[in-house]
Design a protein around this motif. Sequence first.
Motif, short mmCIF file in Angstrom:
data_model
loop_
_atom_site.label_atom_id
_atom_site.label_comp_id
_atom_site.label_asym_id
_atom_site.label_seq_id
_atom_site.Cartn_x
_atom_site.Cartn_y
_atom_site.Cartn_z
N GLY A 91 42.82 36.96 30.88
CA GLY A 91 42.47 36.58 32.26
C GLY A 91 43.62 36.80 33.24
N GLU A 92 44.72 37.33 32.77
CA GLU A 92 45.91 37.38 33.64
C GLU A 92 46.15 38.79 34.20
N ARG A 93 46.96 38.82 35.26
CA ARG A 93 47.32 40.10 35.87
C ARG A 93 48.83 40.29 35.86
N HIS A 115 46.76 42.66 24.34
CA HIS A 115 46.45 41.36 24.94
C HIS A 115 45.42 41.40 26.06
N GLY A 116 45.12 42.59 26.53
CA GLY A 116 44.00 42.75 27.44
C GLY A 116 44.18 42.23 28.85
N PHE A 117 45.42 42.12 29.35
CA PHE A 117 45.59 41.73 30.75
C PHE A 117 45.32 42.92 31.66
N THR A 118 45.31 42.67 32.96
CA THR A 118 45.05 43.72 33.94
C THR A 118 46.35 44.11 34.62
N ILE A 119 46.50 45.40 34.92
CA ILE A 119 47.68 45.84 35.67
C ILE A 119 47.25 46.26 37.08
N ASP A 120 47.87 45.68 38.10
CA ASP A 120 47.65 46.10 39.49
C ASP A 120 48.92 46.77 39.98
N VAL A 121 48.76 47.74 40.87
CA VAL A 121 49.93 48.47 41.37
C VAL A 121 50.04 48.27 42.88
N ILE A 122 51.22 47.88 43.34
CA ILE A 122 51.45 47.64 44.78
C ILE A 122 51.29 48.97 45.53
N PRO A 123 50.45 49.04 46.55
CA PRO A 123 50.33 50.29 47.30
C PRO A 123 51.59 50.56 48.13
N LYS A 137 49.33 38.91 49.67
CA LYS A 137 47.91 38.53 49.56
C LYS A 137 47.45 38.49 48.11
N ASN A 138 48.09 39.27 47.24
CA ASN A 138 47.58 39.44 45.89
C ASN A 138 48.29 38.63 44.82
N VAL A 139 49.37 37.94 45.20
CA VAL A 139 50.02 37.08 44.20
C VAL A 139 49.24 35.77 44.14
N ASP A 140 48.77 35.47 42.95
CA ASP A 140 47.97 34.26 42.77
C ASP A 140 48.34 33.63 41.42
N ASP A 141 47.69 32.51 41.11
CA ASP A 141 48.02 31.80 39.86
C ASP A 141 47.81 32.66 38.61
N ASP A 142 46.96 33.69 38.71
CA ASP A 142 46.67 34.49 37.52
C ASP A 142 47.67 35.64 37.32
N VAL A 143 48.68 35.73 38.17
CA VAL A 143 49.67 36.82 38.01
C VAL A 143 50.80 36.33 37.12
N SER A 144 50.90 36.93 35.93
CA SER A 144 51.92 36.52 34.96
C SER A 144 53.30 36.92 35.44
N PHE A 145 53.46 38.21 35.80
CA PHE A 145 54.75 38.63 36.34
C PHE A 145 54.60 39.83 37.26
N VAL A 146 55.59 39.97 38.12
CA VAL A 146 55.72 41.15 38.99
C VAL A 146 56.98 41.86 38.52
N ASP A 172 54.32 30.29 40.13
CA ASP A 172 54.57 30.28 38.68
C ASP A 172 54.75 31.70 38.15
N THR A 173 54.62 32.69 39.02
CA THR A 173 54.73 34.10 38.60
C THR A 173 56.19 34.43 38.28
N PHE A 174 56.40 35.08 37.14
CA PHE A 174 57.76 35.50 36.78
C PHE A 174 58.11 36.78 37.54
N TYR A 175 59.40 36.92 37.80
CA TYR A 175 59.88 38.04 38.61
C TYR A 175 60.85 38.88 37.78
N VAL A 176 60.52 40.15 37.61
CA VAL A 176 61.29 41.06 36.76
C VAL A 176 61.84 42.19 37.62
N VAL A 177 63.14 42.41 37.55
CA VAL A 177 63.76 43.52 38.28
C VAL A 177 64.48 44.42 37.29
#
Length: 380
Positions: A91-93, A115-123, A137-146, A172-177
């Motif tokens: 259920g996560e992105r 694990h079947g999560f979804t990947i979204d790509v920032i335009p 607009k697209n960061v929500d509770d279901d976003v595991s990490f950016v 709660d979204t984790f941030y990866v650089v």
Amino acid sequence: MTAPLATRVHLNTAGAGLLSSHAVDTMIDVLHAERRDGAYETELRLDGELNEQLYGELARLVGAAPDDIAYFDSATRAYVSTLPLLKPGPGERVILSPYEYAGNLLSLLALRERHGFTIDVIPLDAEGDLDLEWLEKNVDDDVSFVSVPHVPSGCGIVNPVEEIGRILRGTDTFYVVDGCQSVGQLPVDVSALGCDLFTGAGRKFLCGPRGTGFAAVSERLRAALERGSRDLHVSAVDARLAVEDRVHTARTLELAERSTAVAMGFLTTLREAPDPAGVDNASRAAELTALLTAVPGIEVINPGRRQAGIVTFRHDRVSPAELTAALGECGITVWTITGAHTPQYMLDRGVTTAVRASVHWYTTTAQIEALAAALRRITS
Ligand SMILES: Cc1ncc(COP(=O)(O)O)c(C=O)c1O
């Protein structure tokens, strides 16, 4: 700091920077000590450097706590030893940028398969910058990490890691650089960024030895990672197979074995690295871009409003491989990149190969002018 000894014009720091003589001497001294006294005995003698100072220097470099630092043999190892343990579910992105490095993508795609999560790509906007309004607009509770690269592999854009940190703060979204191409040429402060995972390589803009990399992993992320297998420098197992974890820092993500010579060479590099705040690669890259743009037939591939020390280009008639070879004959080292290493951005724009010239604090204006002059000769 004195410029490294180089007989050629080295414009491939984005591949690997030039080691200082001091770092080379350190590594050779360690190898002699290992031959003379034994490798384990040498490691014991250098315990403070290897197990405290190396971590302290890396922590200082990126604004992390020493306990957040793990040392690896590459930036990809740092990424794949950490992030897959997060295991986002169906259920996560996960949100990425079109500048993601292919090695990271491969591990994320394998993880998605399991694990079947979804990947979204920032335009991107028209300039090639990340659309931060979309992100907000697209960061929500279901976003595991950016996950974003600070500077990608194939071109010099500096992604707005501070603004992304501000958007993610308090969520709660984790941030990866991925800081593989930024650390050493741009200041990094992971605590100011609010970044949970920062990965880097030693051999690029830090100018350390090959086979070095690291991660800064926040306590918050470490607490969320599944327990992976642990090695003997952090855990023990007794005769009844009871496991005891003796270390609770980010070092639990490492394996125990490493080259003492390489780790000591890296420590030497870190100690003498110039303060990134004083490394003005943006000006050097701007100087180079202006000269290249004036060469007939050259197209510079430089998306975004902010650039660091990587300038990528191609010619309308001479192939990137031919340009790299001809420049090499003129004593100028550049690199032919493959678009597939930054696939979403490069391949989408039909860039399968290009020439990458990367500048650093040791690059002089005379060297930049030499590259432009050689290109004019080669392509005329
Ligand atoms: C942006 C970026 N990330 C990650 C990597 C991987 O680094 P390493 O080869 O140390 O695994 C690279 C390598 O070029 C890179 O450019």
